[in-house]
Design a protein around this motif. Structure first.
Motif, mmCIF file in Angstrom:
data_model
loop_
_atom_site.group_PDB
_atom_site.id
_atom_site.type_symbol
_atom_site.label_atom_id
_atom_site.label_comp_id
_atom_site.label_asym_id
_atom_site.label_seq_id
_atom_site.Cartn_x
_atom_site.Cartn_y
_atom_site.Cartn_z
ATOM 1 N N LEU A 164 0.817 -1.217 0.000
ATOM 2 C CA LEU A 164 0.000 0.000 0.000
ATOM 3 C C LEU A 164 0.848 1.263 0.000
ATOM 4 O O LEU A 164 0.452 2.288 -0.564
ATOM 5 C CB LEU A 164 -0.926 -0.008 1.215
ATOM 6 N N ALA A 165 2.038 1.184 0.572
ATOM 7 C CA ALA A 165 2.921 2.354 0.619
ATOM 8 C C ALA A 165 3.421 2.749 -0.764
ATOM 9 O O ALA A 165 3.880 3.879 -0.957
ATOM 10 C CB ALA A 165 4.101 2.081 1.544
ATOM 11 N N SER A 166 3.333 1.831 -1.732
ATOM 12 C CA SER A 166 3.805 2.143 -3.083
ATOM 13 C C SER A 166 2.765 2.908 -3.894
ATOM 14 O O SER A 166 3.066 3.376 -5.000
ATOM 15 C CB SER A 166 4.162 0.843 -3.816
ATOM 16 N N LEU A 167 1.553 3.033 -3.361
ATOM 17 C CA LEU A 167 0.454 3.646 -4.107
ATOM 18 C C LEU A 167 0.310 5.132 -3.792
ATOM 19 O O LEU A 167 0.541 5.569 -2.664
ATOM 20 C CB LEU A 167 -0.861 2.936 -3.770
ATOM 21 N N ALA A 168 -0.106 5.885 -4.814
ATOM 22 C CA ALA A 168 -0.455 7.285 -4.585
ATOM 23 C C ALA A 168 -1.665 7.349 -3.651
ATOM 24 O O ALA A 168 -2.484 6.421 -3.617
ATOM 25 C CB ALA A 168 -0.765 7.957 -5.920
ATOM 26 N N PRO A 169 -1.819 8.418 -2.887
ATOM 27 C CA PRO A 169 -2.917 8.484 -1.898
ATOM 28 C C PRO A 169 -4.298 8.216 -2.492
ATOM 29 O O PRO A 169 -5.105 7.490 -1.889
ATOM 30 C CB PRO A 169 -2.804 9.914 -1.363
ATOM 31 N N ALA A 170 -4.588 8.764 -3.672
ATOM 32 C CA ALA A 170 -5.912 8.563 -4.264
ATOM 33 C C ALA A 170 -6.129 7.101 -4.659
ATOM 34 O O ALA A 170 -7.235 6.560 -4.503
ATOM 35 C CB ALA A 170 -6.090 9.473 -5.483
ATOM 36 N N VAL A 171 -5.083 6.464 -5.150
ATOM 37 C CA VAL A 171 -5.199 5.059 -5.553
ATOM 38 C C VAL A 171 -5.304 4.180 -4.313
ATOM 39 O O VAL A 171 -6.089 3.219 -4.277
ATOM 40 C CB VAL A 171 -4.003 4.644 -6.424
ATOM 41 N N ARG A 172 -4.536 4.519 -3.293
ATOM 42 C CA ARG A 172 -4.632 3.752 -2.040
ATOM 43 C C ARG A 172 -6.049 3.816 -1.477
ATOM 44 O O ARG A 172 -6.586 2.814 -0.987
ATOM 45 C CB ARG A 172 -3.622 4.283 -1.026
ATOM 46 N N ALA A 173 -6.681 4.987 -1.569
ATOM 47 C CA ALA A 173 -8.051 5.140 -1.078
ATOM 48 C C ALA A 173 -9.012 4.244 -1.860
ATOM 49 O O ALA A 173 -9.945 3.664 -1.279
ATOM 50 C CB ALA A 173 -8.477 6.596 -1.185
ATOM 51 N N LEU A 174 -8.800 4.095 -3.169
ATOM 52 C CA LEU A 174 -9.640 3.202 -3.974
ATOM 53 C C LEU A 174 -9.540 1.764 -3.477
ATOM 54 O O LEU A 174 -10.547 1.054 -3.372
ATOM 55 C CB LEU A 174 -9.216 3.274 -5.442
ATOM 56 N N VAL A 175 -8.300 1.337 -3.177
ATOM 57 C CA VAL A 175 -8.099 -0.036 -2.706
ATOM 58 C C VAL A 175 -8.717 -0.220 -1.328
ATOM 59 O O VAL A 175 -9.408 -1.212 -1.054
ATOM 60 C CB VAL A 175 -6.586 -0.375 -2.690
ATOM 61 N N GLU A 176 -8.514 0.749 -0.450
ATOM 62 C CA GLU A 176 -9.010 0.628 0.927
ATOM 63 C C GLU A 176 -10.534 0.664 0.998
ATOM 64 O O GLU A 176 -11.118 0.143 1.955
ATOM 65 C CB GLU A 176 -8.418 1.753 1.778
ATOM 66 N N ASN A 177 -11.183 1.254 0.003
ATOM 67 C CA ASN A 177 -12.639 1.354 0.005
ATOM 68 C C ASN A 177 -13.307 0.351 -0.930
ATOM 69 O O ASN A 177 -14.517 0.417 -1.152
ATOM 70 C CB ASN A 177 -13.065 2.770 -0.373
ATOM 71 N N ALA A 178 -12.527 -0.578 -1.471
ATOM 72 C CA ALA A 178 -13.094 -1.573 -2.378
ATOM 73 C C ALA A 178 -13.988 -2.545 -1.612
ATOM 74 O O ALA A 178 -13.756 -2.849 -0.437
ATOM 75 C CB ALA A 178 -11.969 -2.343 -3.071
ATOM 76 N N GLU A 179 -15.018 -3.014 -2.312
ATOM 77 C CA GLU A 179 -15.878 -4.061 -1.747
ATOM 78 C C GLU A 179 -15.328 -5.440 -2.084
ATOM 79 O O GLU A 179 -15.490 -6.389 -1.306
ATOM 80 C CB GLU A 179 -17.298 -3.924 -2.307
ATOM 81 N N VAL A 180 -14.685 -5.548 -3.253
ATOM 82 C CA VAL A 180 -14.109 -6.818 -3.695
ATOM 83 C C VAL A 180 -12.699 -6.548 -4.209
ATOM 84 O O VAL A 180 -12.484 -5.616 -4.991
ATOM 85 C CB VAL A 180 -14.946 -7.474 -4.822
#
Length: 399
Positions: A16-32
Motif C-alpha cells: 500500500l505504501a507504493s500507491l499514490a494516496p488517491a489510488v490507495r483510497a480506492l483499494v481501501e474502500n473496495a468491496e471486492v
C-alpha cells in the motif's frame, strides 16, 4: 461519464505504501479485491471480500462481469497493461474501467542495469515457450525478460548456448523494490544459479564464432530450415513476404505450407503475428513443427488436410499465401475468407498453375510477376550461372 466500477491497480513490493494516496483510497474502500496470493499479502488489513485468480484463468472475465455494480479492484504487479492481466480485461470490458499503473518490472530492471528502455527488447516468457525468444537473439542485443519462475533463467541459458550465444551475460533481478531484493550475475555457458521464483532476467547478448546469426527481416538462408528440397527458396520467399506484408497481430493462412518457411518468417517478422499452416503430408508437417521450434515461432498452428476442404472453420485471415494446392476452388474459399484490406499471394512453377494464375489475374486484377533467379556454380575450374525454375507470382489486395 459514469464513474468506473472496476479499477485495475498496479502495486509495488512496498504494498500500500507504493500507491499514490488517491489510488490507495480506492483499494481501501473496495468491496471486492481480486488478485494473486502475493497481491493479497501486500494489502492485508483491508476489509474487502477477497478473490483469488480463477482456475482456469479464462474464467476471469465472466467472474468480473458478474461483479459489476460493486466497487471492484483487481491487483496486478507493476504496469497492468504491459504483459499483464490488464490487456485481457480491457479487450473484454472496455467501459467502466480505470487503470492505475505502478513502475513496471522492465523499468525497475532497466534502472538496475543502467540500460535505456528505448534500446532494449522487453519480452515475456511467463507461461509461454522460451523458444519464442529466439528471434531476438542477436549480437549486441539487450533483452529484459519476464520469467515464469526459478527454472526459466536456466532454460533460457540453455537456449542461448544451443545457438552459439553462450558468452552472453545474464543477470537475474529478484523481488525488486522489496527488502529481499537480490541480484545474480553469470554467463549463459556456465549458468547454474538457483534463483528466487519472482524474478526478471536481463540478457546482454554476445555471439560466439559458431553462432547462427539470423535477422528478423524475411529471406533467411534455405539452410536455416529443415526441408525435403521442396520449399519456397530464399529470394522468392523474401519477395513473397514483401507482398504479404507481415503486420503486428495479423494472421496468415499458409496453404500447402510444406516445411513452413513462409509461415515461420511471417511470424518472425512482426510482433504478435500468427500463422496457420495447412499441409496434407504428415512428414512435411513434422518439418514445419521442427522449424517453428528451432526458429522461434512455437505458436505456428498446423492443420492436417488438403485445401479447400481444410480451410473450413478457420479464423478469417489478414493474408493468404497459396504455395501448394492451387485451384479455382481454393482461391474462391481463401478470397471469400480474407478480411478487407487483406493480401493474397499465389506462386506457381508449372505451366498448368501458371495458366490458372493468368486466368485468375484476368478476372480479378492484381499484379502478375515472373521471378527468375540464377546462382553461380562451379563448372570445372571456373564458374557459371545455373538458373532455378522461374516462379510466376500473383498478388492482390482485397478492397
Amino acid at each position: 461519464m459514469d464513474e468506473p466500477w472496476l479499477h485495475v491497480v498496479g502495486i509495488g513490493a512496498a504494498g500500500l505504501a507504493s500507491l499514490a494516496p488517491a489510488v490507495r483510497a480506492l483499494v481501501e474502500n473496495a468491496e471486492v479485491i481480486l488478485g494473486g496470493a502475493r497481491h493479497h499479502a501486500l494489502t492485508e488489513g483491508i476489509a474487502a471480500r477477497r478473490l483469488a485468480w480463477p482456475s482456469p484463468f479464462d474464467a476471469l472475465i465472466a467472474q468480473l462481469q458478474a461483479l459489476e455494480g460493486q466497487r471492484v479492484v483487481v491487483l496486478a504487479t507493476g504496469d497492468p497493461l504491459w504483459f499483464s492481466v490488464g490487456a485481457r480485461i480491457a479487450r473484454a470490458i472496455p467501459d467502466g474501467i480505470c487503470f492505475h499503473p505502478q513502475l513496471s518490472a522492465f523499468q525497475l530492471a532497466a534502472a538496475r542495469m543502467g540500460w535505456s528502455l528505448a534500446d532494449t527488447e522487453t519480452l515475456t516468457a511467463h507461461g509461454r515457450p522460451v523458444e519464442q525468444l529466439v528471434p531476438f537473439f542477436a549480437p549486441g542485443a539487450r533483452l529484459l525478460i519476464l520469467t515464469t519462475g526459478s527454472d526459466t533463467p536456466g532454460e533460457i541459458a540453455a537456449l542461448l548456448n544451443q545457438r552459439g550465444y553462450g558468452a552472453s551475460r545474464m543477470t537475474v533481478l529478484s523481488d525488486m523494490g522489496s527488502a529481499s531484493e537480490a541480484r545474480c550475475d553469470g554467463l549463459a555457458e556456465s549458468w547454474q544459479a538457483a534463483v528466487p521464483p519472482f524474478n526478471t532476467l536481463a540478457v546482454d547478448c554476445v555471439a560466439g564464432p559458431e553462432a547462427l546469426v539470423l535477422t528478423r527481416v524475411p529471406g533467411l538462408p534455405d539452410a536455416a530450415f529443415a526441408h525435403d528440397g521442396t520449399m519456397t527458396k530464399r529470394e522468392v520467399r523474401a519477395l513473397t513476404l514483401a507482398r504479404l506484408m507481415p503486420m503486428p497481430g495479423a494472421l496468415l493462412w499458409d496453404i500447402g505450407c510444406g516445411s513452413g518457411s513462409v509461415a515461420v518468417e511471417w511470424m518472425r517478422a512482426a510482433p504478435r503475428s500468427c500463422a496457420i499452416g495447412i499441409e496434407a503430408r504428415a512428414d512435411r508437417r513434422a518439418l514445419a513443427a521442427q522449424n517453428a521450434l528451432s526458429l522461434g515461432t512455437p505458436g505456428l498452428h498446423l492443420v492436417a488436410g488438403q485445401a479447400p476442404e481444410a480451410l473450413q472453420g478457420l479464423e478469417a485471415p489478414d493474408a493468404v499465401f497459396i504455395g501448394g494446392g492451387l485451384s479455382e476452388e481454393t482461391f474462391a474459399v481463401a478470397w471469400g475468407a480474407l478480411l478487407p484490406g487483406g493480401r493474397l499471394v499465389a506462386n506457381a512453377v508449372t505451366l498448368q498453375s501458371e495458366a490458372l494464375l493468368t486466368g485468375l489475374q484476368a478476372r480479378h486484377g492484381g499484379d502478375l510477376v515472373r521471378i527468375s533467379v540464377e546462382r553461380a556454380v562451379p563448372i570445372g575450374n571456373r564458374s557459371g550461372w545455373r538458373p532455378a525454375m522461374p516462379v510466376t507470382q500473383w498478388s492482390l489486395t482485397k478492397s
